[in-house]
Motif scaffolding. Structure first.
Motif, PDB file in Angstrom:
ATOM      1  N   ASP A   1      42.534  32.181  39.452  1.00 14.97           N
ATOM      2  CA  ASP A   1      42.388  32.498  37.470  1.00 14.97           C
ATOM      3  C   ASP A   1      42.113  31.276  37.122  1.00 14.97           C
ATOM      4  O   ASP A   1      42.310  30.076  37.104  1.00 14.97           O
TER       5      ASP A   1
ATOM      6  N   MET B   1      43.485  40.046  33.087  1.00 14.27           N
ATOM      7  CA  MET B   1      44.329  39.649  33.537  1.00 14.27           C
ATOM      8  C   MET B   1      45.143  39.768  32.230  1.00 14.27           C
ATOM      9  O   MET B   1      44.837  39.957  31.050  1.00 14.27           O
TER      10      MET B   1
ATOM     11  N   ARG C   1      40.918  36.902  36.895  1.00 12.00           N
ATOM     12  CA  ARG C   1      41.187  36.416  38.036  1.00 12.00           C
ATOM     13  C   ARG C   1      40.291  37.199  39.280  1.00 12.00           C
ATOM     14  O   ARG C   1      39.611  38.125  39.028  1.00 12.00           O
TER      15      ARG C   1
END
Length: 282
Positions: free
Chosen positions: A101, A122, A89
């Protein structure tokens, strides 16, 4: 995360030779085309394998908090696809509501980005995710002085002034940050090693970061779509690079050093000092 450095951890000479061939043939030309730099200017300052685990309580981390990388250009290559979640991200310091993302899903997918962009790893929600990460510098001179043809102690790498000193919001930004770190950590005695110059470098770096965040668009471009196109793209890269005799990037021997404002070496990481025999073999 669990990290294994490509040089200082026990990868074999055969492993490094195989990887070096792939990097020369596939990554170098992509970076040349995207960033307008010669391959000889590319030097990896750190490369390592990262492991993210969904079962973080037992194996380590499932994510990596928001941060920036060292060097000029960062890359990561996805090494497996038996997991869920993950990805990167990206954030925009000027716009707190913006984020992007990116979710590489196939083995061999590579993500390239400006190292100064804020980003985070992430969460991996199931299984284990492996990526190959590199932080690369774009050098104006060879800091190891393999050819003593420059007044600064090393040979020119052939990089254009427009891709270096005049690239105010990227290359110069990182060079000032490197100079700032050199002043803080180096034990050399140079006339500009004083608190006033150190503060000036820090302030200019902050100002250029602001200009870059304000002027430069944030976005994501997928260069090659679909498996047939990827296969043809890789084949073309391999065939072209196999016949190239130009100066090559420095992927292993140039890692884990600190550079001064003039591009020369001001210091070494402790891990490079501790593994001097390993680096001496490269």
């Amino acid at each position: 995360t669990t990290d294994l450095n490509i040089v200082t951890d026990p990868f074999s000479s055969r492993d490094l030779a195989w990887l070096e061939t792939k990097l020369h043939r596939r990554l170098s030309p992509i970076m040349e085309r995207i960033y307008g730099i010669p391959a000889g200017a590319i030097r990896a300052n750190d490369m390592f394998i990262v492991r993210y685990d969904a079962k973080k309580e037992r194996y380590g981390q499932d994510r990596l908090r928001r941060h920036t990388d060292s060097g000029h250009i960062s890359f990561n290559v996805l090494l497996n696809d038996e997991f869920e979640g993950g990805g990167t991200r990206f954030f925009h310091r000027m716009n707190p509501d913006f984020f992007l993302d990116v979710h590489p899903s196939s083995r061999g997918n590579i993500l390239l980005s400006n190292a100064n962009l804020e980003h985070e790893g992430m969460p991996t929600t199931q299984g284990t995710r492996y990526i190959f990460v590199g932080f690369t510098n774009v050098d104006s001179i060879d800091p190891f002085g393999r050819s003593q043809s420059s007044s600064t102690g090393g040979s020119s790498t052939g990089i254009s002034i427009y891709a270096s000193w005049l690239a105010f919001t990227s290359w110069l930004q990182r060079r000032l940050d490197e100079g700032y770190q050199a002043l803080k950590e180096s034990h050399q005695n140079r006339w500009y090693y004083n608190p006033y110059v150190q503060s000036t470098l820090r302030d200019f770096h902050t100002y250029l970061t602001f200009l870059g965040d304000m002027w430069c668009p944030h976005g994501h471009v997928l260069l090659v779509r679909g498996e047939p196109n990827r296969t043809r793209f890789i084949k073309a890269l391999d065939e072209n690079r196999a016949t190239t005799t130009r100066r090559k990037a420095n992927w292993f021997a140039g890692q884990q050093v600190l550079l001064d404002l003039d591009g020369t070496i001001s210091g070494q990481w402790q891990t490079r000092i501790d593994n001097s025999d390993r680096f001496g073999e490269l």
